[in-house]
Design a protein around this motif. Structure first.
Motif, PDB file in Angstrom:
ATOM      1  N   ARG A  45      27.563  44.925  37.252  1.00  0.00           N
ATOM      2  CA  ARG A  45      28.476  44.628  36.164  1.00  0.00           C
ATOM      3  C   ARG A  45      28.668  43.124  36.046  1.00  0.00           C
ATOM      4  O   ARG A  45      28.803  42.412  37.059  1.00  0.00           O
ATOM      5  CB  ARG A  45      29.828  45.309  36.377  1.00  0.00           C
ATOM      6  CG  ARG A  45      30.778  45.104  35.197  1.00  0.00           C
ATOM      7  CD  ARG A  45      31.902  46.106  35.146  1.00  0.00           C
ATOM      8  NE  ARG A  45      32.753  46.067  36.328  1.00  0.00           N
ATOM      9  CZ  ARG A  45      33.684  46.996  36.591  1.00  0.00           C
ATOM     10  NH1 ARG A  45      33.847  48.034  35.773  1.00  0.00           N
ATOM     11  NH2 ARG A  45      34.416  46.907  37.676  1.00  0.00           N
ATOM     12  N   SER A  46      28.690  42.656  34.796  1.00  0.00           N
ATOM     13  CA  SER A  46      28.936  41.238  34.559  1.00  0.00           C
ATOM     14  C   SER A  46      30.380  40.894  34.888  1.00  0.00           C
ATOM     15  O   SER A  46      31.227  41.788  35.066  1.00  0.00           O
ATOM     16  CB  SER A  46      28.653  40.908  33.094  1.00  0.00           C
ATOM     17  OG  SER A  46      29.651  41.504  32.254  1.00  0.00           O
ATOM     18  N   ARG A  47      30.675  39.632  34.944  1.00  0.00           N
ATOM     19  CA  ARG A  47      32.067  39.202  34.998  1.00  0.00           C
ATOM     20  C   ARG A  47      32.739  39.599  33.685  1.00  0.00           C
ATOM     21  O   ARG A  47      32.085  39.727  32.647  1.00  0.00           O
ATOM     22  CB  ARG A  47      32.162  37.688  35.173  1.00  0.00           C
ATOM     23  CG  ARG A  47      31.791  37.206  36.556  1.00  0.00           C
ATOM     24  CD  ARG A  47      32.852  37.605  37.564  1.00  0.00           C
ATOM     25  NE  ARG A  47      32.602  36.994  38.865  1.00  0.00           N
ATOM     26  CZ  ARG A  47      33.391  37.177  39.912  1.00  0.00           C
ATOM     27  NH1 ARG A  47      34.463  37.967  39.824  1.00  0.00           N
ATOM     28  NH2 ARG A  47      33.100  36.603  41.062  1.00  0.00           N
ATOM     29  N   SER A  48      34.028  39.802  33.721  1.00  0.00           N
ATOM     30  CA  SER A  48      34.734  40.170  32.488  1.00  0.00           C
ATOM     31  C   SER A  48      34.784  38.975  31.540  1.00  0.00           C
ATOM     32  O   SER A  48      34.781  37.820  31.977  1.00  0.00           O
ATOM     33  CB  SER A  48      36.151  40.655  32.806  1.00  0.00           C
ATOM     34  OG  SER A  48      36.940  39.593  33.292  1.00  0.00           O
ATOM     35  N   PHE A  49      34.799  39.284  30.253  1.00  0.00           N
ATOM     36  CA  PHE A  49      34.917  38.248  29.229  1.00  0.00           C
ATOM     37  C   PHE A  49      35.883  38.731  28.161  1.00  0.00           C
ATOM     38  O   PHE A  49      35.995  39.925  27.895  1.00  0.00           O
ATOM     39  CB  PHE A  49      33.551  37.898  28.625  1.00  0.00           C
ATOM     40  CG  PHE A  49      32.752  39.084  28.130  1.00  0.00           C
ATOM     41  CD1 PHE A  49      32.838  39.507  26.808  1.00  0.00           C
ATOM     42  CD2 PHE A  49      31.927  39.785  29.004  1.00  0.00           C
ATOM     43  CE1 PHE A  49      32.096  40.588  26.368  1.00  0.00           C
ATOM     44  CE2 PHE A  49      31.187  40.871  28.559  1.00  0.00           C
ATOM     45  CZ  PHE A  49      31.270  41.278  27.243  1.00  0.00           C
ATOM     46  N   ALA A  50      36.620  37.782  27.585  1.00  0.00           N
ATOM     47  CA  ALA A  50      37.680  38.119  26.627  1.00  0.00           C
ATOM     48  C   ALA A  50      37.216  37.847  25.196  1.00  0.00           C
ATOM     49  O   ALA A  50      36.725  36.759  24.890  1.00  0.00           O
ATOM     50  CB  ALA A  50      38.944  37.317  26.925  1.00  0.00           C
TER      51      ALA A  50
END
Length: 367
Positions: A45-50
């Motif tokens: 999973r990628s890092r979260s992004f907003a």
């Protein structure tokens, strides 16, 4: 109570509000992640992004996984966008893309139209299928280079729409078009008239530019061998002055002249002659107006003559109306039609048209 002549009108405007963002997820050492298995937890999973005030992530399953179905996915890689924000419900679309390392341009692999993402159920994932790309195809493609894979995800979030403040509409009344009225005034004025017609012993003058604008036949005549002349003289044969006068009236005003003082028979005869003129000068609107007037006076005494007339001047709609009148008439009415002189003339001059009448009557009886 009488209605007010002026109504106060207010209005407001709703404008959609959207926010779009892109996240690039690069996977180095792709081959080292193969063989993780197709379990629910076998993903990267990628890092979260907003984007749009909500948090998202990209899930990559190197051995495939069907989050939303029971499909066998071991031959595929699976990629999903995931809504991470807790307790959220978001209207959004997403475009999952792969970067072509040879061109530096990404290509869309999956595009989800705007829909509801809800964090508490499986709708938080997109797409709804696991077969993002066959593994063998991916590994032979320019999307995988030096064991590196780049996934791009473009998310477009639809936010609460913006509604403007209520405002007063200030409308400006615009009168209807008066161009026909202005052009019509030139009919009675001699200024600028540069063409003269001789019709049945009477002389008429007109503006050639208007004639050419309204009729392709006049255009051909006036732009022909006489185009260098300052004043042009044209003789028109086989037309009554009154008919040409009505034709000019229509050219200048786009309407027929008043015929209130004409007897009905005289009026009908004038309309027929005017239709012939309209046919001669390829003025289709005038021709159709005349057809409609003739149709409105259709009856037992006139239908046969009208049918012959319509056939002669290629008035297909009027001809069809006449055929329908005769084909649908009962025996008594049809007997009265057959007894007219017009029918006798039709029988001699247009026997093939009568064949159309009888063919229609036969068809109507079968219905």
């Amino acid at each position: 109570m009488a209605a007010s002549s002026s109504i106060r009108t207010t209005g407001s405007k709703c404008t959609p509000q959207m926010e779009q963002g892109r996240h690039v997820f690069q996977i180095l050492g792709y081959s080292r992640f193969k063989g993780m298995g197709s379990a629910m937890t076998s993903f990267i999973r990628s890092r979260s992004f907003a984007i749009g005030g909500h948090n998202w992530a990209i899930r990559f399953y190197p051995d495939g996984f069907g989050l939303l179905d029971e499909q066998e996915t071991t031959d595929f890689v699976s990629v999903y966008l995931e809504l991470l924000s807790y307790g959220a419900s978001v209207r959004a679309s997403c475009d999952l893309r792969l970067l072509d390392h040879t061109t530096g341009v990404s290509s869309s692999m999956h595009n989800t139209e705007t829909r509801e993402f809800r964090s508490h159920d499986m709708s938080r994932y997109a797409p709804h299928y696991a077969d993002f790309m066959k593994r063998s195809k991916l590994e032979a493609s320019p999307y995988l280079h030096d064991d590196s894979l780049v996934i791009e995800c473009v998310v477009t979030v639809t936010k609460e729409p913006h509604v403007s403040e209520t405002r007063l509409f200030r409308e400006i009344d615009v009168p209807p078009s008066d161009i026909a009225e202005h052009i019509g005034r030139f009919l009675g004025e001699e200024e600028g008239k540069d063409v003269t017609f001789s019709v049945g012993g009477e002389t008429f003058t007109a503006h050639s530019i208007l004639l050419m604008m309204r009729s392709p036949v006049f255009r051909a005549e006036l732009c022909g061998s006489m185009k260098e002349a300052t004043t042009r003289h044209i003789a028109i044969e086989e037309m009554e002055p009154a008919v040409f006068r009505a034709l000019l009236h229509f050219i200048y005003t786009d309407s027929l002249p008043d015929m209130y003082d004409c007897e009905e028979d005289c009026k009908n005869e004038m309309i027929r002659h005017l239709l012939v003129a309209a046919d001669k000068y390829a003025m289709d609107r005038l021709k159709l107006i005349c057809e409609r007037i003739i149709y409105n006076s259709l009856g037992v005494e006139t239908v046969a003559d009208t049918l012959a007339f319509a056939d002669q001047y290629n008035c297909e709609k009027l001809k069809d109306d006449c055929l329908e009148f005769m084909a649908s008439s009962d025996v008594i009415v049809m007997d009265a039609v057959v007894a007219t002189q017009g029918y006798k003339n039709l029988k001699k001059t247009c026997p093939s048209v009568l064949g159309d009448v009888f063919e229609r009557r036969v068809k109507l009886r079968k219905i």
